[in-house]
Motif scaffolding. Structure first.
Motif, PDB file in Angstrom:
ATOM      1  N   GLU A   1       0.895  -1.562   0.392  1.00 15.61           N
ATOM      2  CA  GLU A   1      -0.027  -0.253   0.199  1.00 15.61           C
ATOM      3  C   GLU A   1       1.214   1.240   0.135  1.00 15.61           C
ATOM      4  OE1 GLU A   1      -2.548  -3.317   1.428  1.00 15.61           O
ATOM      5  OE2 GLU A   1      -0.505  -2.656   2.218  1.00 15.61           O
ATOM      6  N   ALA A   2       1.894   0.863   0.716  1.00 19.40           N
ATOM      7  CA  ALA A   2       3.333   2.873   0.849  1.00 19.40           C
ATOM      8  C   ALA A   2       3.546   2.663  -0.392  1.00 19.40           C
ATOM      9  CB  ALA A   2       4.050   2.460   1.596  1.00 19.40           C
ATOM     10  N   ALA A   3       4.119   1.136  -1.552  1.00 19.43           N
ATOM     11  CA  ALA A   3       4.646   1.374  -2.538  1.00 19.43           C
ATOM     12  C   ALA A   3       3.499   2.229  -3.572  1.00 19.43           C
ATOM     13  CB  ALA A   3       4.258  -0.012  -3.168  1.00 19.43           C
ATOM     14  N   ASP A   4       1.967   1.933  -2.852  1.00 20.82           N
ATOM     15  CA  ASP A   4       0.901   1.794  -3.957  1.00 20.82           C
ATOM     16  C   ASP A   4       1.228   3.695  -4.215  1.00 20.82           C
ATOM     17  OD1 ASP A   4       0.469  -0.279  -4.843  1.00 20.82           O
ATOM     18  OD2 ASP A   4      -1.492  -0.414  -3.985  1.00 20.82           O
ATOM     19  N   ARG A   5       0.866   4.234  -2.884  1.00 17.42           N
ATOM     20  CA  ARG A   5       0.830   5.902  -2.395  1.00 17.42           C
ATOM     21  C   ARG A   5       2.853   6.567  -2.649  1.00 17.42           C
ATOM     22  NH1 ARG A   5       0.170   3.686   2.946  1.00 17.42           N
ATOM     23  NH2 ARG A   5      -1.806   3.667   3.369  1.00 17.42           N
ATOM     24  N   TRP A   6       3.704   6.011  -2.794  1.00 16.96           N
ATOM     25  CA  TRP A   6       4.358   6.681  -3.659  1.00 16.96           C
ATOM     26  C   TRP A   6       4.011   6.427  -4.915  1.00 16.96           C
ATOM     27  CZ3 TRP A   6       8.787   9.464  -3.347  1.00 16.96           C
ATOM     28  CH2 TRP A   6       9.669   9.219  -3.738  1.00 16.96           C
ATOM     29  N   THR A   7       3.639   5.070  -5.957  1.00 14.12           N
ATOM     30  CA  THR A   7       3.587   5.471  -7.218  1.00 14.12           C
ATOM     31  C   THR A   7       2.903   6.079  -7.706  1.00 14.12           C
ATOM     32  OG1 THR A   7       3.854   2.926  -7.247  1.00 14.12           O
ATOM     33  CG2 THR A   7       2.701   4.290  -9.051  1.00 14.12           C
ATOM     34  N   TRP A   8       1.608   6.697  -6.904  1.00 16.27           N
ATOM     35  CA  TRP A   8       0.593   7.518  -7.252  1.00 16.27           C
ATOM     36  C   TRP A   8       1.579   9.819  -7.538  1.00 16.27           C
ATOM     37  CZ3 TRP A   8      -2.720   7.807 -10.820  1.00 16.27           C
ATOM     38  CH2 TRP A   8      -4.080   7.346 -11.097  1.00 16.27           C
ATOM     39  N   LEU A   9       2.899   9.318  -6.187  1.00 20.50           N
ATOM     40  CA  LEU A   9       3.056  10.827  -6.101  1.00 20.50           C
ATOM     41  C   LEU A   9       4.346  10.608  -6.375  1.00 20.50           C
ATOM     42  CD1 LEU A   9       4.439  10.854  -1.866  1.00 20.50           C
ATOM     43  CD2 LEU A   9       2.417  12.001  -3.343  1.00 20.50           C
ATOM     44  N   VAL A  10       4.498   9.761  -7.373  1.00 17.67           N
ATOM     45  CA  VAL A  10       5.514   9.821  -9.031  1.00 17.67           C
ATOM     46  C   VAL A  10       4.792  10.380 -10.075  1.00 17.67           C
ATOM     47  CG1 VAL A  10       7.006   8.617  -9.968  1.00 17.67           C
ATOM     48  CG2 VAL A  10       7.047   7.856  -8.312  1.00 17.67           C
ATOM     49  N   ILE A  11       3.588   9.673 -10.499  1.00 22.02           N
ATOM     50  CA  ILE A  11       2.969  10.077 -11.263  1.00 22.02           C
ATOM     51  C   ILE A  11       2.756  11.371 -11.448  1.00 22.02           C
ATOM     52  CG2 ILE A  11       0.468   9.265 -12.223  1.00 22.02           C
ATOM     53  CD1 ILE A  11       0.641   6.564 -11.870  1.00 22.02           C
ATOM     54  N   ALA A  12       2.325  12.329 -10.485  1.00 21.89           N
ATOM     55  CA  ALA A  12       1.592  13.395 -10.365  1.00 21.89           C
ATOM     56  C   ALA A  12       2.476  14.047 -10.602  1.00 21.89           C
ATOM     57  CB  ALA A  12       0.875  13.322  -8.241  1.00 21.89           C
ATOM     58  N   ALA A  13       4.680  13.978  -9.868  1.00 22.78           N
ATOM     59  CA  ALA A  13       4.912  14.470  -9.902  1.00 22.78           C
ATOM     60  C   ALA A  13       5.275  14.529 -11.738  1.00 22.78           C
ATOM     61  CB  ALA A  13       6.043  14.252  -9.647  1.00 22.78           C
ATOM     62  N   TYR A  14       5.225  13.389 -12.492  1.00 20.47           N
ATOM     63  CA  TYR A  14       5.134  13.599 -13.592  1.00 20.47           C
ATOM     64  C   TYR A  14       3.986  14.245 -14.304  1.00 20.47           C
ATOM     65  CZ  TYR A  14       6.057  11.823 -18.476  1.00 20.47           C
ATOM     66  OH  TYR A  14       6.014  11.501 -19.441  1.00 20.47           O
ATOM     67  N   ALA A  15       3.285  14.264 -13.759  1.00 22.24           N
ATOM     68  CA  ALA A  15       2.043  15.423 -14.585  1.00 22.24           C
ATOM     69  C   ALA A  15       2.750  16.759 -14.362  1.00 22.24           C
ATOM     70  CB  ALA A  15       0.785  14.926 -13.892  1.00 22.24           C
ATOM     71  N   GLN A  16       2.926  16.944 -13.710  1.00 19.53           N
ATOM     72  CA  GLN A  16       3.611  18.245 -12.752  1.00 19.53           C
ATOM     73  C   GLN A  16       4.609  18.743 -14.176  1.00 19.53           C
ATOM     74  OE1 GLN A  16       3.577  19.790  -9.272  1.00 19.53           O
ATOM     75  NE2 GLN A  16       3.194  18.110  -8.427  1.00 19.53           N
ATOM     76  N   LEU A  17       5.153  17.958 -14.719  1.00 19.57           N
ATOM     77  CA  LEU A  17       6.608  18.060 -15.030  1.00 19.57           C
ATOM     78  C   LEU A  17       6.262  18.637 -16.585  1.00 19.57           C
ATOM     79  CD1 LEU A  17       9.428  15.516 -14.332  1.00 19.57           C
ATOM     80  CD2 LEU A  17       9.296  18.271 -14.167  1.00 19.57           C
ATOM     81  N   ARG A  18       4.978  17.486 -17.313  1.00 17.09           N
ATOM     82  CA  ARG A  18       4.562  18.214 -18.262  1.00 17.09           C
ATOM     83  C   ARG A  18       3.241  19.225 -18.241  1.00 17.09           C
ATOM     84  NH1 ARG A  18      -0.541  15.902 -20.931  1.00 17.09           N
ATOM     85  NH2 ARG A  18      -0.918  14.979 -18.076  1.00 17.09           N
ATOM     86  N   LEU A  19       2.917  19.310 -17.237  1.00 16.64           N
ATOM     87  CA  LEU A  19       2.244  21.333 -17.512  1.00 16.64           C
ATOM     88  C   LEU A  19       2.886  22.215 -17.313  1.00 16.64           C
ATOM     89  CD1 LEU A  19      -0.445  19.878 -15.229  1.00 16.64           C
ATOM     90  CD2 LEU A  19      -0.948  20.154 -17.495  1.00 16.64           C
ATOM     91  N   ALA A  20       4.480  21.191 -16.951  1.00 17.74           N
ATOM     92  CA  ALA A  20       5.621  22.619 -17.294  1.00 17.74           C
ATOM     93  C   ALA A  20       6.091  22.950 -18.023  1.00 17.74           C
ATOM     94  CB  ALA A  20       6.135  22.304 -15.950  1.00 17.74           C
ATOM     95  N   ARG A  21       6.019  22.370 -18.914  1.00 21.72           N
ATOM     96  CA  ARG A  21       7.213  22.153 -20.346  1.00 21.72           C
ATOM     97  C   ARG A  21       7.210  23.514 -20.678  1.00 21.72           C
ATOM     98  NH1 ARG A  21       4.649  17.479 -24.184  1.00 21.72           N
ATOM     99  NH2 ARG A  21       6.977  18.734 -25.470  1.00 21.72           N
ATOM    100  N   PRO A  22       5.955  24.455 -21.251  1.00 22.99           N
ATOM    101  CA  PRO A  22       5.841  25.416 -22.047  1.00 22.99           C
ATOM    102  C   PRO A  22       6.721  26.536 -21.176  1.00 22.99           C
ATOM    103  CG  PRO A  22       3.672  24.994 -22.187  1.00 22.99           C
ATOM    104  CD  PRO A  22       4.858  24.407 -20.927  1.00 22.99           C
ATOM    105  N   LEU A  23       6.724  26.317 -19.785  1.00 22.97           N
ATOM    106  CA  LEU A  23       7.408  27.401 -19.012  1.00 22.97           C
ATOM    107  C   LEU A  23       8.586  27.228 -18.261  1.00 22.97           C
ATOM    108  CD1 LEU A  23       5.306  26.967 -16.034  1.00 22.97           C
ATOM    109  CD2 LEU A  23       4.888  28.698 -18.076  1.00 22.97           C
TER     110      LEU A  23
END
Length: 390
Positions: A278-300
């Motif tokens: 379950e902790a591995a699942d939480r860490w996995t979704w934090l990584v996905i959320a971090a990657y989503a922010q990187l994708r949104l920040a591409r123009p910036l």
């Protein structure tokens, strides 16, 4: 100097800020610690080696105990986070079509005998035709693909496959739920081109009538014999455009491997030695959320390239190069996490005392994801005490 239109920059800042606010709302328990852990993951220089390194980042204002407490006792509203990711701007093909790719990537834990729900994961060894079955946590990931040569994808979902799970059945349900969320988010409407889903071999998808496509590469200098690649498409009456779309989308499906490489080698997805799945699942979704922010920040992002790296045009940076400048962007977007409260660490275990409550050992699932029984390799001796690593 950036050549991006100011309106695009304002819109990108707004997207990043809105997603960060929604992410914080999805962290229902120990949200401040989990949110700052995600920020530390985004702002730390270089690849992530250990979680302790993230606890030392300036963005993580809490101690390492709060970091592990957030992963072990925290809570994430995954359903809400899935909807938030599905509502972000997604890449599309030239005809406006959404192209999704599905693949499985393992989090290998071969020596972690105290970790439950481990299954034998298929991994490739060195040499052609070499493969191994290594214990770990396999994750099925769904991502939207871009067009052209790129290392970017838009990760939409991740599901941990439990021992004995039918990969085809789990993947079918996962794809159906992802598409339902995309429709609910307005990403697809009646009259739009049908969503195309790309899967690799091994999913047993061809259960109904369809079209078989034979793909041949004329010149391949690295190999003496060129073997054809057979593709299956669920549609019938394929036209020349349909055939081109299928094999081109199949080749674009390998972009997911770039995402897995970034997750593991740069963001340190599989580095933590977490005991609980379950902790591995939480860490996995934090990584996905971090990657989503990187994708949104591409123009910036500003190109903070190394001296040996070639300059890249705006909005063409790789995810790792966008991450280098995210610390500067974070200052402008702000953080909804509250300031940590002063506290004193606990006394811990008295010096010299022994642990009289050892962790429970768990066997690796003896059933493969395909439903077949897995026999113990000959070099695994019964009765040998496993080395304790987590």
């Amino acid at each position: 100097m950036s050549l991006v239109h100011p309106g695009v920059l304002r819109g990108a800042f707004g997207e990043v800020s809105r997603f960060r606010t929604e992410l914080y709302a999805c962290l229902t328990t120990r949200g401040d610690a989990l949110f700052e852990l995600c920020d530390a993951l985004l702002c730390t220089d270089g690849p992530v080696r250990t979680l302790v390194d993230l606890a030392l980042a300036p963005e993580h204002r809490r101690g390492h105990g709060a970091l592990y407490g957030g992963l072990n006792q925290g809570r994430i509203d995954v359903a809400r986070l899935r909807r938030a990711v599905a509502g972000l701007p997604l890449p599309r093909a030239a005809d406006g079509r959404l192209v999704l790719a599905v693949d499985v990537s393992p989090w290998l834990r071969p020596d972690a005998s105290t970790c439950p729900d481990r299954a034998f994961c298929h991994t490739y060894g060195r040499g052609e035709g070499k493969h191994q079955m290594v214990p770990g946590w396999p994750y099925s990931v769904v991502a939207a693909l871009e067009t052209g040569r790129t290392s970017w994808t838009a990760v939409l979902d991740a599901v941990r496959l439990e021992p004995g799970a039918d990969v085809a059945a789990v993947t079918t349900a996962q794809i159906r739920e992802v598409i339902e969320r995309l429709v609910a988010a307005g990403q697809w409407q009646p009259g739009d081109p049908k969503i195309l889903v790309v899967l690799d071999a091994g999913y047993d998808a061809p259960r109904i009538e369809g079209t078989v496509i034979r793909l041949v590469v004329e010149t391949l200098p690295s190999r003496g014999v060129n073997k054809p690649v057979w593709l299956w498409w669920s549609g019938t009456g394929a036209t020349a455009n349909d055939v081109d779309r299928c094999w081109q989308s199949f080749l674009r499906g390998f972009d997911v491997e770039h995402t897995f490489r970034l997750f593991k080698q740069t963001l340190g997805w599989t580095k933590p030695r977490l005991r609980s799945p379950e902790a591995a699942d939480r860490w996995t979704w934090l990584v996905i959320a971090a990657y989503a922010q990187l994708r949104l920040a591409r123009p910036l992002a500003t190109d903070l390239r190394r001296p040996w790296e070639k300059p890249a045009p705006p909005n063409k940076l790789t995810p790792a190069r966008v991450r280098r400048g995210f610390r500067n962007l974070r200052v402008k977007t702000g953080s909804p996490a509250g300031a940590p409260k002063p506290s004193r660490p606990g006394p811990g275990r008295p010096p010299g005392s022994k642990n009289h409550r050892p962790a429970t050992r768990h066997d690796v699932g003896r059933v493969l994801a395909t439903g077949e029984a897995h026999s113990r390799p000959t070099h695994h001796k019964v009765g040998t005490k496993p080395r304790r690593t987590g």
